[in-house]
Enzyme design. Structure first.
Site, PDB file in Angstrom:
ATOM      1  N   GLU A 180       0.762  -1.178  -0.056  1.00 15.27           N
ATOM      2  CA  GLU A 180       0.027  -0.050  -0.049  1.00 15.27           C
ATOM      3  C   GLU A 180       0.891   1.187   0.030  1.00 15.27           C
ATOM      4  OE1 GLU A 180      -3.786   1.887   2.338  1.00 15.27           O
ATOM      5  OE2 GLU A 180      -2.539   0.470   3.639  1.00 15.27           O
ATOM      6  N   LYS A 197      -9.788   1.622  -2.575  1.00 12.08           N
ATOM      7  CA  LYS A 197     -10.095   1.404  -1.191  1.00 12.08           C
ATOM      8  C   LYS A 197     -11.563   1.534  -0.815  1.00 12.08           C
ATOM      9  CE  LYS A 197      -7.698   1.283   3.299  1.00 12.08           C
ATOM     10  NZ  LYS A 197      -6.705   1.925   4.066  1.00 12.08           N
ATOM     11  N   CYS A 209      -5.703  -2.934   2.565  1.00 11.81           N
ATOM     12  CA  CYS A 209      -5.539  -2.450   3.959  1.00 11.81           C
ATOM     13  C   CYS A 209      -6.664  -3.028   4.927  1.00 11.81           C
ATOM     14  CB  CYS A 209      -4.967  -1.302   4.235  1.00 11.81           C
ATOM     15  SG  CYS A 209      -4.192  -1.137   5.835  1.00 11.81           S
TER      16      CYS A 209
END
Length: 277
Positions: free
Chosen positions: A50, A119, A151
């Site tokens: 990331e 995301k 994440c």
């Protein structure tokens, strides 16, 4: 979600745990070098962490953000083409129409963009006396079938379940857990997502930098469908490898046939379009 290549029984995955600094050009050059190295070791799918081109932190995102295509994604496209690999480009801060997103791009071995994932779940956390980080202050909300999250997305089991119902055999999560949530939950979540869905799960973290404003936990990991850790980095910059064995995955699903035994008459996970899975 992307279908990566034609089905085969086994292929090599490389996970790059990159040391990310404040100079974007240096980050990109190092990423390119490690992609080349991973391909030279026989990897067919390569995963970056990331925010591989930018320090992780809300204060950095506006300055490092790019359009897609842009400097970072053009480098990724060329690296994928030159090495003939499927390249999952971790994530970068993306700017579009005045908004910022945390976005992952996937390129095929011909250098063409296959998919872009933004995301979904923004990381807002406040643990008194330990850490406060508010992503929403800045960001707007292979050889097998692959599901991509970033994440904090890994904490949401429903997303992994939807990918599994779509036939994914490998879930990839570039991520940057911190020194509080990392030791507590990083490996636990990966093993849970792998075990619940009988899939391989791989995570790519930035390497740890104790001098950074946001200190990443590191420990990039690959977990098999039995919930076992089969490859794991430490805190430092590294490339780890794992052979993704689809026959082994099929064997696990046959031994414990949770898909066939799921009670669709009692419960269901649905997509935003309302289609049950």
């Amino acid at each position: 979600m992307s279908t990566i290549g034609k089905a085969m029984s086994k292929f090599r995955l490389a996970v790059i745990q990159l040391q990310v600094g404040s100079v974007k050009a240096d980050n990109l050059n190092r990423a390119r070098r490690f992609i080349d190295e991973a391909a030279g070791q026989g990897s067919k799918v390569v995963l970056l962490p990331e925010c591989f081109n930018s320090p992780y932190g809300s204060g950095f995102f506006p300055a490092y953000a790019e359009r897609i295509p842009g400097e970072s994604t053009k480098l990724l496209a060329q690296a994928a083409k030159d090495n003939k690999v499927y390249l999952v480009g971790g994530s970068i801060p993306e700017e579009e129409a005045g908004k910022l997103y945390n976005s992952c791009v996937v390129f095929g071995p011909d250098g063409q963009l296959l998919v872009k994932h933004r995301k979904i779940h923004l990381f807002d956390i406040d643990i008194p006396g330990k850490i406060r980080f508010q992503e929403s202050e800045t960001l707007s909300p292979a050889f097998c079938k692959v599901g991509v999250g970033i994440c904090y997305d890994m904490r949401f089991a429903e997303l992994a379940q939807l990918y599994s119902r779509k036939g994914c055999q490998l879930l990839l999560y570039p991520g940057a857990f911190n020194m509080t949530t990392g030791p507590a939950h990083w490996e636990l979540l990966q093993r849970g997502r792998a075990l619940d869905n009988q899939v391989y799960v791989a995570t790519a973290s930035p390497a740890r930098d104790e001098s950074a404003s946001y200190v990443a936990w590191g420990h990039s990991t690959v977990v098999n469908p039995w919930g076992e850790v089969i490859s794991k980095a430490g805190a430092e910059e590294a490339v780890i490898y794992a052979d993704i064995d689809l026959q082994y995955l099929a064997d696990v699903r046959e031994q414990i046939p949770i898909t066939a035994q799921r009670r669709h008459d009692v419960y269901a996970v649905t997509s935003a379009q309302g289609e049950a899975r």
